[in-house]
Design an enzyme around this catalytic site. Structure first.
Site, PDB file in Angstrom:
ATOM      1  N   GLY A   1      80.344 -16.351 -17.900  1.00  0.00           N
ATOM      2  CA  GLY A   1      79.813 -17.548 -18.561  1.00  0.00           C
ATOM      3  C   GLY A   1      79.743 -17.345 -20.053  1.00  0.00           C
TER       4      GLY A   1
ATOM      5  N   GLY B   1      79.320 -20.148 -22.593  1.00  0.00           N
ATOM      6  CA  GLY B   1      78.142 -21.015 -22.467  1.00  0.00           C
ATOM      7  C   GLY B   1      77.128 -20.752 -23.560  1.00  0.00           C
TER       8      GLY B   1
ATOM      9  N   ILE C   1      73.986 -19.447 -23.405  1.00  0.00           N
ATOM     10  CA  ILE C   1      73.375 -18.110 -23.404  1.00  0.00           C
ATOM     11  C   ILE C   1      74.396 -17.093 -23.903  1.00  0.00           C
ATOM     12  CG2 ILE C   1      72.394 -16.258 -21.962  1.00  0.00           C
ATOM     13  CD1 ILE C   1      71.133 -18.415 -20.216  1.00  0.00           C
TER      14      ILE C   1
ATOM     15  N   ARG D   1      72.576 -27.343 -11.247  1.00  0.00           N
ATOM     16  CA  ARG D   1      72.283 -28.426 -10.315  1.00  0.00           C
ATOM     17  C   ARG D   1      72.651 -29.755 -10.965  1.00  0.00           C
ATOM     18  NH1 ARG D   1      67.755 -29.012  -6.183  1.00  0.00           N
ATOM     19  NH2 ARG D   1      67.233 -26.878  -6.722  1.00  0.00           N
TER      20      ARG D   1
ATOM     21  N   ASN E   1      77.030 -21.944  -5.702  1.00  0.00           N
ATOM     22  CA  ASN E   1      76.874 -20.644  -6.365  1.00  0.00           C
ATOM     23  C   ASN E   1      77.403 -19.494  -5.518  1.00  0.00           C
ATOM     24  OD1 ASN E   1      75.698 -20.768  -9.130  1.00  0.00           O
ATOM     25  ND2 ASN E   1      74.398 -22.227  -8.054  1.00  0.00           N
TER      26      ASN E   1
ATOM     27  N   GLN F   1      82.452 -12.466  -7.161  1.00  0.00           N
ATOM     28  CA  GLN F   1      82.050 -11.537  -8.230  1.00  0.00           C
ATOM     29  C   GLN F   1      81.476 -10.250  -7.637  1.00  0.00           C
ATOM     30  OE1 GLN F   1      79.769 -13.599 -11.270  1.00  0.00           O
ATOM     31  NE2 GLN F   1      81.493 -14.916 -11.774  1.00  0.00           N
TER      32      GLN F   1
ATOM     33  N   ASP G   1      60.391 -14.775 -18.112  1.00  0.00           N
ATOM     34  CA  ASP G   1      59.057 -15.199 -17.652  1.00  0.00           C
ATOM     35  C   ASP G   1      57.997 -14.213 -18.130  1.00  0.00           C
ATOM     36  OD1 ASP G   1      60.254 -17.312 -15.892  1.00  0.00           O
ATOM     37  OD2 ASP G   1      61.127 -15.537 -14.971  1.00  0.00           O
TER      38      ASP G   1
ATOM     39  N   ARG H   1      57.456 -14.738 -21.769  1.00  0.00           N
ATOM     40  CA  ARG H   1      56.693 -15.984 -21.963  1.00  0.00           C
ATOM     41  C   ARG H   1      55.210 -15.732 -21.680  1.00  0.00           C
ATOM     42  NH1 ARG H   1      61.112 -19.660 -18.654  1.00  0.00           N
ATOM     43  NH2 ARG H   1      62.291 -20.407 -20.482  1.00  0.00           N
TER      44      ARG H   1
ATOM     45  N   HIS I   1      62.268 -16.382  -9.608  1.00  0.00           N
ATOM     46  CA  HIS I   1      62.400 -16.998 -10.934  1.00  0.00           C
ATOM     47  C   HIS I   1      62.523 -18.510 -10.720  1.00  0.00           C
ATOM     48  CE1 HIS I   1      63.587 -18.079 -14.932  1.00  0.00           C
ATOM     49  NE2 HIS I   1      64.676 -18.625 -14.469  1.00  0.00           N
TER      50      HIS I   1
HETATM   51  P1  NAI Z   1      76.038 -23.154 -19.844  1.00  0.00           P
HETATM   52  O1  NAI Z   1      76.360 -24.275 -18.926  1.00  0.00           O
HETATM   53  O2  NAI Z   1      75.931 -23.382 -21.306  1.00  0.00           O
HETATM   54  O3  NAI Z   1      77.115 -21.988 -19.645  1.00  0.00           O
HETATM   55  C1  NAI Z   1      77.521 -21.556 -18.394  1.00  0.00           C
HETATM   56  C2  NAI Z   1      78.933 -21.025 -18.541  1.00  0.00           C
HETATM   57  O4  NAI Z   1      79.308 -20.426 -17.314  1.00  0.00           O
HETATM   58  C3  NAI Z   1      79.960 -22.121 -18.844  1.00  0.00           C
HETATM   59  O5  NAI Z   1      80.703 -21.768 -19.995  1.00  0.00           O
HETATM   60  C4  NAI Z   1      80.831 -22.130 -17.593  1.00  0.00           C
HETATM   61  O6  NAI Z   1      82.205 -22.412 -17.879  1.00  0.00           O
HETATM   62  C5  NAI Z   1      80.659 -20.696 -17.104  1.00  0.00           C
HETATM   63  N1  NAI Z   1      81.006 -20.492 -15.698  1.00  0.00           N
HETATM   64  C6  NAI Z   1      80.823 -21.331 -14.661  1.00  0.00           C
HETATM   65  N2  NAI Z   1      81.315 -20.818 -13.531  1.00  0.00           N
HETATM   66  C7  NAI Z   1      81.824 -19.598 -13.853  1.00  0.00           C
HETATM   67  C8  NAI Z   1      82.477 -18.590 -13.122  1.00  0.00           C
HETATM   68  N3  NAI Z   1      82.741 -18.743 -11.811  1.00  0.00           N
HETATM   69  N4  NAI Z   1      82.869 -17.480 -13.775  1.00  0.00           N
HETATM   70  C9  NAI Z   1      82.644 -17.335 -15.094  1.00  0.00           C
HETATM   71  N5  NAI Z   1      82.027 -18.268 -15.848  1.00  0.00           N
HETATM   72  C10 NAI Z   1      81.624 -19.372 -15.221  1.00  0.00           C
HETATM   73  O7  NAI Z   1      74.693 -22.510 -19.271  1.00  0.00           O
HETATM   74  P2  NAI Z   1      73.676 -21.538 -20.005  1.00  0.00           P
HETATM   75  O8  NAI Z   1      72.666 -22.330 -20.717  1.00  0.00           O
HETATM   76  O9  NAI Z   1      74.422 -20.495 -20.738  1.00  0.00           O
HETATM   77  O10 NAI Z   1      72.915 -20.906 -18.743  1.00  0.00           O
HETATM   78  C11 NAI Z   1      73.606 -20.062 -17.825  1.00  0.00           C
HETATM   79  C12 NAI Z   1      72.771 -19.847 -16.583  1.00  0.00           C
HETATM   80  O11 NAI Z   1      71.584 -19.132 -16.889  1.00  0.00           O
HETATM   81  C13 NAI Z   1      72.307 -21.121 -15.903  1.00  0.00           C
HETATM   82  O12 NAI Z   1      72.454 -20.949 -14.489  1.00  0.00           O
HETATM   83  C14 NAI Z   1      70.836 -21.193 -16.242  1.00  0.00           C
HETATM   84  O13 NAI Z   1      70.108 -21.920 -15.275  1.00  0.00           O
HETATM   85  C15 NAI Z   1      70.478 -19.732 -16.225  1.00  0.00           C
HETATM   86  N6  NAI Z   1      69.237 -19.368 -16.919  1.00  0.00           N
HETATM   87  C16 NAI Z   1      68.475 -18.374 -16.360  1.00  0.00           C
HETATM   88  C17 NAI Z   1      67.316 -17.947 -16.954  1.00  0.00           C
HETATM   89  C18 NAI Z   1      66.491 -16.856 -16.319  1.00  0.00           C
HETATM   90  O14 NAI Z   1      65.404 -16.604 -16.847  1.00  0.00           O
HETATM   91  N7  NAI Z   1      66.893 -16.179 -15.256  1.00  0.00           N
HETATM   92  C19 NAI Z   1      66.845 -18.566 -18.203  1.00  0.00           C
HETATM   93  C20 NAI Z   1      67.723 -19.569 -18.743  1.00  0.00           C
HETATM   94  C21 NAI Z   1      68.869 -19.952 -18.108  1.00  0.00           C
END
Ligand code: NAI
Length: 327
Positions: free
Chosen positions: A11, A14, A16, A92, A105, A112, A159, A162, A187
């Protein structure tokens, strides 16, 4: 000079990813003297965007960055990887049921896990950030039977951070004074941020704040912070999530200080009544490159109820992915 450590980030294009990659390149993931080689995994449609980020990484002229490679195939992306940061996930969408989300997922974390099993380095450490993080980690782990179970973790460090920030504000002390705060469970909004054993400057936090504040303010603020960020920013937490991922791996590799612990979702050994094999958040210490669940804590009645509720949700998620044939 040391050979570079291979760090795979999924990802990578994205939000993050954008915040995370530059901190890895600057040496904050492992330490200031450890060179890193980045291996970015994206879906084909996002490879071009990842190439743009790789150009910017190059332009950072980071002394510790030994190179950046981009892949759209998990088998290649995890080849020889030492640290795998699984950030990319299927979000989602409107009207999507939890079962559909877990299934979508599964289509990401199963291959992976297989790729990590087939090609990662012997010392691989895996952190799942992509949500639902605990169960995605469970899926990946179940397809990597040759990798020791304790190498699979999911992120609750955000978390934890935070919780530290809210407590520091409430008590009027710097975060560095706080010890033994813990996140238990999933989480998700059911998580239990606990101060039962927490201390500030050697004093009990549980005795310094009232129970009503904990129940009505602190716990919901921490558990629902993700939603509050989306409400304010129009986008989900990204830089704070990246920062927590850096903290999680840095602690894993470099250890926790004496007299303190942190929080991470790790494979349960049955401690505290959490079913064996679930990937649940616990208070953990890190030493010699291993996270270990803090043992022997007394759990009061309030904590017991909260932990059980969050663990019940994890059991439900596990049962769902089991029925779907994903684990
Ligand atoms: P985003 O949507 O900006 O980026 C996700 C990226 O993953 C996209 O570029 C997409 O093309 C890529 N992607 C999708 N399927 C893929 C695959 N099979 N292989 C490789 N890349 C793939 O999302 P963001 O904001 O970067 O968040 C990423 C994840 O982190 C989300 O699931 C979010 O809910 C989660 N998250 C978890 C947190 C935690 O505390 N555990 C905190 C904040 C976010």
């Amino acid at each position: 000079t040391q050979a570079p450590v291979n760090v795979t980030v999924t990802g990578a294009a994205g939000q993050i990813g954008y915040a995370l990659l530059f901190r890895i390149a600057s040496g904050q993931l492992l330490g200031q003297d450890v060179p890193v080689k980045l291996r970015l995994l994206e879906i084909p449609q996002a490879v071009k965007a990842a190439e743009g980020t790789a150009m910017e990484l190059e332009d950072g002229a980071f002394p510790l960055l030994a190179g950046t490679d981009i892949f759209d195939d998990p088998k290649q992306a995890f080849e020889g990887t030492n640290i795998a940061l699984l950030v990319g996930a299927r979000p989602r969408s409107k009207g999507m049921e939890r079962g559909d989300l877990l299934e979508a997922n599964g289509g990401i974390f199963k291959p992976q896990g297989e790729a990590i099993n087939a090609g990662a380095a012997d010392d691989v450490k895996v952190l799942v950030v992509g949500n639902p993080a605990n169960t995605n980690a469970l899926i990946a782990r179940s397809h990597a039977p040759d990798v020791p179970a304790d190498r699979f973790t999911a992120m609750t460090r955000l978390d934890h951070n935070r919780a530290l920030a809210q407590l520091a504000k409430k008590l009027g002390v710097p975060v560095t004074e706080l010890k033994k705060v813990a996140i238990w469970g999933n989480h998700s909004a059911t998580q239990y941020p606990s101060v039962q054993h927490a201390e500030f400057g050697g004093k009990s936090i549980a005795e310094a704040v009232d129970q009503a504040w904990l129940e009505n303010d602190f716990i919901p603020t921490v558990a629902k912070r993700g939603a509050a960020i989306i409400e304010a920013r129009g986008l989900s937490s990204a830089a704070s999530a990246a920062s927590a991922a850096i903290d999680h791996v840095y602690t894993w590799v470099n250890g926790t200080p004496a007299g303190d612990w942190t929080s991470a979702a790790v494979v349960s050994d049955g401690s505290y009544g959490v079913p064996e094999g679930l990937i649940s958040s616990f208070p953990v210490t890190a030493k010699d490159g291993k996270y270990e669940i803090v043992q022997g804590l007394e759990i009061d009645e309030f904590s017991r109820t909260r932990i059980d509720a969050s663990v019940a949700e994890l059991v439900e998620e596990r049962d769902t992915v089991q029925k779907l044939g994903l684990i």
